[in-house]
Design an enzyme around this catalytic site. Sequence first.
Site, PDB file in Angstrom:
ATOM      1  N   PRO A  17       0.773  -1.246   0.000  1.00  0.00           N
ATOM      2  CA  PRO A  17       0.000   0.000   0.000  1.00  0.00           C
ATOM      3  C   PRO A  17       0.805   1.299   0.000  1.00  0.00           C
ATOM      4  O   PRO A  17       0.257   2.354  -0.247  1.00  0.00           O
ATOM      5  CB  PRO A  17      -0.799  -0.113   1.295  1.00  0.00           C
ATOM      6  CG  PRO A  17       0.054  -0.949   2.186  1.00  0.00           C
ATOM      7  CD  PRO A  17       0.699  -1.957   1.286  1.00  0.00           C
ATOM      8  N   ASP A  40       3.927   2.971 -11.449  1.00  0.00           N
ATOM      9  CA  ASP A  40       3.149   4.205 -11.512  1.00  0.00           C
ATOM     10  C   ASP A  40       3.183   4.909 -10.164  1.00  0.00           C
ATOM     11  O   ASP A  40       4.027   4.592  -9.328  1.00  0.00           O
ATOM     12  CB  ASP A  40       1.735   3.988 -12.062  1.00  0.00           C
ATOM     13  CG  ASP A  40       1.098   2.719 -11.550  1.00  0.00           C
ATOM     14  OD1 ASP A  40       0.408   2.055 -12.318  1.00  0.00           O
ATOM     15  OD2 ASP A  40       1.318   2.391 -10.368  1.00  0.00           O
ATOM     16  N   LYS A  62       2.400   8.461 -15.433  1.00  0.00           N
ATOM     17  CA  LYS A  62       2.294   9.819 -15.974  1.00  0.00           C
ATOM     18  C   LYS A  62       3.101   9.930 -17.256  1.00  0.00           C
ATOM     19  O   LYS A  62       4.169   9.343 -17.373  1.00  0.00           O
ATOM     20  CB  LYS A  62       2.890  10.813 -14.969  1.00  0.00           C
ATOM     21  CG  LYS A  62       2.114  10.912 -13.697  1.00  0.00           C
ATOM     22  CD  LYS A  62       1.416  12.226 -13.590  1.00  0.00           C
ATOM     23  CE  LYS A  62       0.353  12.138 -12.547  1.00  0.00           C
ATOM     24  NZ  LYS A  62       0.391  13.028 -11.497  1.00  0.00           N
ATOM     25  N   GLY A  93       0.790  -0.549  -7.011  1.00  0.00           N
ATOM     26  CA  GLY A  93       0.460  -0.381  -5.600  1.00  0.00           C
ATOM     27  C   GLY A  93      -0.510  -1.463  -5.167  1.00  0.00           C
ATOM     28  O   GLY A  93      -1.368  -1.898  -5.938  1.00  0.00           O
ATOM     29  N   GLY A  94      -0.362  -1.920  -3.930  1.00  0.00           N
ATOM     30  CA  GLY A  94      -1.287  -2.926  -3.395  1.00  0.00           C
ATOM     31  C   GLY A  94      -1.125  -4.249  -4.118  1.00  0.00           C
ATOM     32  O   GLY A  94      -0.019  -4.767  -4.242  1.00  0.00           O
ATOM     33  N   ASP A  95      -2.230  -4.782  -4.597  1.00  0.00           N
ATOM     34  CA  ASP A  95      -2.242  -6.039  -5.333  1.00  0.00           C
ATOM     35  C   ASP A  95      -2.644  -5.747  -6.782  1.00  0.00           C
ATOM     36  O   ASP A  95      -3.570  -4.973  -7.023  1.00  0.00           O
ATOM     37  CB  ASP A  95      -3.259  -6.997  -4.689  1.00  0.00           C
ATOM     38  CG  ASP A  95      -3.275  -8.340  -5.388  1.00  0.00           C
ATOM     39  OD1 ASP A  95      -2.565  -9.242  -4.936  1.00  0.00           O
ATOM     40  OD2 ASP A  95      -3.994  -8.475  -6.401  1.00  0.00           O
ATOM     41  N   THR A 123      -2.892  -5.887  -0.362  1.00  0.00           N
ATOM     42  CA  THR A 123      -3.807  -4.863  -0.879  1.00  0.00           C
ATOM     43  C   THR A 123      -4.103  -3.788   0.164  1.00  0.00           C
ATOM     44  O   THR A 123      -4.225  -4.081   1.362  1.00  0.00           O
ATOM     45  CB  THR A 123      -5.111  -5.493  -1.392  1.00  0.00           C
ATOM     46  OG1 THR A 123      -5.938  -4.440  -1.900  1.00  0.00           O
ATOM     47  CG2 THR A 123      -5.885  -6.234  -0.322  1.00  0.00           C
ATOM     48  N   MET A 177     -11.376   4.352  -4.006  1.00  0.00           N
ATOM     49  CA  MET A 177     -11.639   5.397  -5.005  1.00  0.00           C
ATOM     50  C   MET A 177     -12.994   6.068  -4.772  1.00  0.00           C
ATOM     51  O   MET A 177     -13.656   6.471  -5.735  1.00  0.00           O
ATOM     52  CB  MET A 177     -11.578   4.799  -6.426  1.00  0.00           C
ATOM     53  CG  MET A 177     -10.213   4.202  -6.755  1.00  0.00           C
ATOM     54  SD  MET A 177     -10.126   3.417  -8.372  1.00  0.00           S
ATOM     55  CE  MET A 177     -10.865   1.821  -8.032  1.00  0.00           C
ATOM     56  N   GLY A 206      -2.708   5.841   3.662  1.00  0.00           N
ATOM     57  CA  GLY A 206      -2.476   4.843   4.696  1.00  0.00           C
ATOM     58  C   GLY A 206      -1.106   4.194   4.604  1.00  0.00           C
ATOM     59  O   GLY A 206      -0.573   3.999   3.516  1.00  0.00           O
TER      60      GLY A 206
HETATM   61  N1  SAH Z   1      -4.300  -2.263  -6.462  1.00  0.00           N
HETATM   62  C1  SAH Z   1      -4.496  -1.355  -5.341  1.00  0.00           C
HETATM   63  C2  SAH Z   1      -5.743  -0.500  -5.499  1.00  0.00           C
HETATM   64  C3  SAH Z   1      -5.716   0.406  -6.720  1.00  0.00           C
HETATM   65  S1  SAH Z   1      -7.138   1.441  -6.853  1.00  0.00           S
HETATM   66  C4  SAH Z   1      -4.533  -2.174  -4.040  1.00  0.00           C
HETATM   67  O1  SAH Z   1      -4.668  -3.408  -4.062  1.00  0.00           O
HETATM   68  O2  SAH Z   1      -4.390  -1.568  -2.980  1.00  0.00           O
HETATM   69  C5  SAH Z   1      -6.576   2.915  -6.076  1.00  0.00           C
HETATM   70  C6  SAH Z   1      -7.268   3.123  -4.751  1.00  0.00           C
HETATM   71  O3  SAH Z   1      -6.691   2.294  -3.764  1.00  0.00           O
HETATM   72  C7  SAH Z   1      -7.143   4.523  -4.197  1.00  0.00           C
HETATM   73  O4  SAH Z   1      -8.045   5.420  -4.775  1.00  0.00           O
HETATM   74  C8  SAH Z   1      -7.478   4.273  -2.740  1.00  0.00           C
HETATM   75  O5  SAH Z   1      -8.862   4.094  -2.553  1.00  0.00           O
HETATM   76  C9  SAH Z   1      -6.801   2.936  -2.514  1.00  0.00           C
HETATM   77  N2  SAH Z   1      -5.441   3.096  -1.947  1.00  0.00           N
HETATM   78  C10 SAH Z   1      -4.312   2.595  -2.456  1.00  0.00           C
HETATM   79  N3  SAH Z   1      -3.262   2.872  -1.650  1.00  0.00           N
HETATM   80  C11 SAH Z   1      -3.760   3.552  -0.601  1.00  0.00           C
HETATM   81  C12 SAH Z   1      -3.193   4.125   0.580  1.00  0.00           C
HETATM   82  N4  SAH Z   1      -1.881   4.043   0.844  1.00  0.00           N
HETATM   83  N5  SAH Z   1      -4.008   4.767   1.439  1.00  0.00           N
HETATM   84  C13 SAH Z   1      -5.329   4.865   1.227  1.00  0.00           C
HETATM   85  N6  SAH Z   1      -5.914   4.345   0.117  1.00  0.00           N
HETATM   86  C14 SAH Z   1      -5.153   3.690  -0.774  1.00  0.00           C
END
Ligand code: SAH
Length: 253
Positions: A17, A40, A62, A93-95, A123, A177, A206
């Site tokens: 995250p 990204d 970008k 980011g995340g998964d 995630t 989102m 977060g």
């Molecule tokens: N693939 C990512 C999500 C991508 S969609 C995952 O699994 O986490 C992008 C959304 O993820 C953002 O708009 C927000 O809602 C959330 N998000 C991702 N990182 C975040 C973070 N550090 N803090 C809060 N929301 C986050």
Amino acid sequence: MRFEILPGTVTLVGGGPGDPGLITVAGLEAIRQADVLLHDRLGPVELIAEAPEGAEVVNVGKIPHGHFTPQEEINRLLVEHARAGRRVVRLKGGDNYVFGRGGEEWQHCAAAGIPVRVVPGVTSAVSVPAVAGIPVTHRSLAQGFCVVSGHVAPSDPRSTVDWAALAASGLTLVILMGVKQLGVIAEALVAGGLPPSTPAAVVEDGTTPGQRVIRGTLADVADRTAASDVRPPAIVVVGDVAGLDLSVGAHPH
Ligand code: SAH
């Protein structure tokens, strides 16, 4: 090395995250072997520095005028670099498969005959609430959770989310989102039967040093969020668990 990647392949890596400590061991090892790293703006940008010296690092989030690189272009780059015999790592980011378009990238590479692997990521949907002191399930409060995108308003014809059904589900709702549409989403949930007093929390940035948590209820969370000028990325948690604050008593780190 537990995780070795071969030339001419694509590896989809979930970076976690934001906190660079929250990538997996396999994900970090993949980055350290990359010949080309496509990343990204979301997620642990510090980890880009882990790519080997001489690796080509491409920001596909970008382009110079500030727009996103179209998905078709990203797909094309993945295949082009892999065909040139490189170890291609796609860092998200995340998964990659949670609102990350990783599934499309996999399908595109596979259709082009490029071997692909996925390294699942932590995630934000689960980890961001956790770090803010909110467990998405809790034995006495929620027997499940549902992760949804709130990028379009409930009344928008493009929305395929049944907010009334979610309101009746008894599940914790984790909305990604959804900050811009939070007011109309909260209204739809109340219209669907959730009490306006249902706890709701918003977590901005977060797991990073800039993390902010705004707490309230369905009745006031949108106003509180607007008043605090919350910006994406942010996650909304709705349900009784959002009334917990397990960060109280956390040990310092
Ligand atoms: N693939 C990512 C999500 C991508 S969609 C995952 O699994 O986490 C992008 C959304 O993820 C953002 O708009 C927000 O809602 C959330 N998000 C991702 N990182 C975040 C973070 N550090 N803090 C809060 N929301 C986050």
